[in-house]
Design an enzyme around this catalytic site. Structure first.
Site, short mmCIF file in Angstrom:
data_model
loop_
_atom_site.label_atom_id
_atom_site.label_comp_id
_atom_site.label_asym_id
_atom_site.label_seq_id
_atom_site.Cartn_x
_atom_site.Cartn_y
_atom_site.Cartn_z
N HIS A 72 0.83 -1.22 0.00
CA HIS A 72 0.00 0.00 0.00
C HIS A 72 0.86 1.26 0.00
O HIS A 72 1.99 1.28 0.51
CB HIS A 72 -0.99 -0.01 1.16
CG HIS A 72 -0.39 -0.01 2.53
ND1 HIS A 72 0.01 1.14 3.17
CD2 HIS A 72 -0.16 -1.02 3.41
CE1 HIS A 72 0.46 0.84 4.38
NE2 HIS A 72 0.38 -0.46 4.55
N ASP A 74 -0.34 4.40 1.11
CA ASP A 74 -0.72 5.38 2.12
C ASP A 74 0.01 5.11 3.43
O ASP A 74 0.52 4.01 3.68
CB ASP A 74 -2.24 5.34 2.36
CG ASP A 74 -2.76 3.95 2.71
OD1 ASP A 74 -2.21 2.96 2.19
OD2 ASP A 74 -3.71 3.86 3.50
N ASP A 105 6.14 0.77 7.37
CA ASP A 105 4.74 0.47 7.04
C ASP A 105 4.21 1.43 5.99
O ASP A 105 3.62 2.45 6.31
CB ASP A 105 3.90 0.54 8.31
CG ASP A 105 2.45 0.12 8.10
OD1 ASP A 105 2.17 -0.56 7.10
OD2 ASP A 105 1.60 0.49 8.92
N GLU A 139 -5.24 1.60 2.25
CA GLU A 139 -5.17 0.39 3.07
C GLU A 139 -5.34 0.69 4.56
O GLU A 139 -5.95 -0.09 5.29
CB GLU A 139 -3.82 -0.32 2.84
CG GLU A 139 -3.71 -1.70 3.47
CD GLU A 139 -3.26 -1.68 4.92
OE1 GLU A 139 -3.43 -2.71 5.61
OE2 GLU A 139 -2.75 -0.64 5.39
N GLU A 140 -4.79 1.82 4.99
CA GLU A 140 -4.80 2.11 6.43
C GLU A 140 -6.21 2.33 6.97
O GLU A 140 -6.47 2.07 8.15
CB GLU A 140 -3.93 3.35 6.71
CG GLU A 140 -2.44 3.15 6.47
CD GLU A 140 -1.79 2.21 7.46
OE1 GLU A 140 -2.49 1.70 8.37
OE2 GLU A 140 -0.58 1.97 7.35
N GLU A 165 3.99 -6.41 3.64
CA GLU A 165 3.88 -5.74 4.94
C GLU A 165 5.08 -6.12 5.81
O GLU A 165 5.70 -7.16 5.61
CB GLU A 165 2.57 -6.13 5.63
CG GLU A 165 1.32 -5.59 4.98
CD GLU A 165 0.98 -4.16 5.41
OE1 GLU A 165 1.85 -3.50 6.03
OE2 GLU A 165 -0.15 -3.71 5.13
N HIS A 355 3.23 3.00 12.80
CA HIS A 355 2.31 3.96 13.42
C HIS A 355 2.93 4.66 14.63
O HIS A 355 2.24 5.43 15.30
CB HIS A 355 0.98 3.29 13.84
CG HIS A 355 0.21 2.71 12.71
ND1 HIS A 355 -1.14 2.45 12.79
CD2 HIS A 355 0.57 2.33 11.46
CE1 HIS A 355 -1.56 1.93 11.64
NE2 HIS A 355 -0.53 1.85 10.83
#
Length: 383
Positions: A72, A74, A105, A139-140, A165, A355
């Site tokens: 992903h 984003d 990530d 995706e997030e 991932e 995150h």
């Protein structure tokens, strides 16, 4: 001999991190990747979704089998930039780590997959089969990009799927599901000195959340061998306007990580039952399941998983364990309709900093995956 040297590999990741694709603006990432691929004679398509958001698809090779690789574009909000030791959108090296929002990530994995495709194409590979890159938006929050790929038929002819991932030196073949649910409680405002003239919207909402905690934390003893137990957490709560007024509205949002033994449909049914109990006592509570992605688990001994474990051991010098991870991935959508023996793994460079403030990826691991992916892709299609 590599056509993209180490400094250039770091620069590609730096360029990606510099694009602030915080739950938006993936079109800018897609355009960058399209230009990078084109500079190495690889065609790709940018697939607009909405506004400044888009997916990207690119292929090398031809025919069957088709190995799909996905990542992903984003990232999540970095929060207060002053909490970081360096600018979150400037890839910064310190003590063998590359720091930046999305470094682990998962722009690190995405960059490594793109670099691997470029290196293989330069060698005229794969000689057999197709490598299909599906870079996703959204995706997030909600996995919208992978849903668009699924609906457009990009998974119909796919024989295996690798999502990059940040697993690190671990080969995952299962992940939990995820549900985001909003409860809105409606009451009647009144002066706090005369509460009998109103209806406190907070009270039944608190009871509902307490009942949810009791049911899903204390009473639910089901667990999954790969994924562990279901988790239930209230993550947002709002209610009231001022301290001396009975609130006429209160909102709470919960995130639930589901497992096959307690799937999304069963959780929804139980929560509706708890809401109905509050309504019987006079409450007015609306329930909105605004995101629901199922858990995924396939057999862990596929050819793809075996290759990742074997080649990963050679790169890392240690045995790679296999199993499941808690975070949901785009596989929730991409594996719709696929059997339990479908070859699927989650395998990519990273660590446990997604995150977080000062998110990072180990520099050595990122560079290793640029080469490791080439080996995994080629061996899967030719062996």
């Amino acid at each position: 001999m590599s056509i993209i040297n180490e400094d250039e590999r770091i620069q590609i990741l730096k360029d990606l991190v510099a694009i602030p694709s915080v739950n938006d603006h993936e079109l800018q990432v897609a355009n960058y990747l399209q230009q990078l691929l084109a500079s190495h004679q690889i065609e790709s398509k940018v697939l607009p979704v909405t506004g400044d958001r888009a997916n990207l698809v690119a292929e090398i090779g031809h025919g069957q089998p088709v190995l799909a690789i996905s990542g992903h574009m984003d990232v999540v909000d970095p929060g207060t930039k002053t909490d970081w030791d360096s600018d979150p959108f400037t890839l910064t090296e310190r003590q063998g780590q590359l720091f930046g929002r999305g470094a682990t990530d998962m722009k690190g994995g995405l960059a490594a997959m793109v670099i691997a495709m470029i290196e293989l194409a330069a060698q005229g590979k794969p000689e057999k089969g197709t490598i299909r890159l599906m870079a996703t938006m959204g995706e997030e929050v909600g996995e919208l990009g992978s849903k668009h790929f699924l609906d457009a038929g990009y998974m119909k002819d796919v024989d295996a799927l690798l999502i990059g991932e940040p697993s690190g030196w671990f080969v995952a073949h299962a992940h939990k599901g995820s549900m985001d649910i909003r409860f809105t409680s409606h009451g009647r405002a009144a002066h706090s000195s005369m509460p009998e003239q109103g209806f406190n919207a907070i009270d039944p909402l608190l009871q509902l959340l307490q009942d949810g905690n009791h049911l899903f934390r204390e009473m639910n003893q089901q667990t999954n061998e790969l994924l562990g137990p279901l988790t239930f957490n209230t993550t947002i709560i709002h209610g009231g306007q001022q301290v001396n007024s009975i609130p006429d509205k209160a909102i709470a949002e919960v995130n639930i990580r589901t497992i096959p033994e307690s799937n999304n449909a069963e959780v929804t049914k139980e929560l509706k039952r708890l809401v109905a109990i509050q309504k019987e006592d006079g409450a007015q509570i609306d329930m909105d399941v605004y995101m629901s992605q199922p858990s995924r688990a396939v057999q862990g001994d596929s050819k793809l998983a075996d290759l990742a474990a074997e080649l990963g051991k050679q790169a890392s010098g240690k045995e790679l364990k296999r199993g499941g991870i808690a975070p949901v991935t785009d596989a929730s959508n991409l594996l719709v309709g696929k059997p339990q023996d479908f070859p699927f793994i989650i395998f990519g460079p990273g660590n446990n900093t997604p995150h977080q403030v000062n998110e990072s990826v180990p520099k050595k691991m990122y560079l290793q995956f640029c080469d490791l992916y080439q080996q995994v892709f080629e061996h899967y299609l030719t062996d």
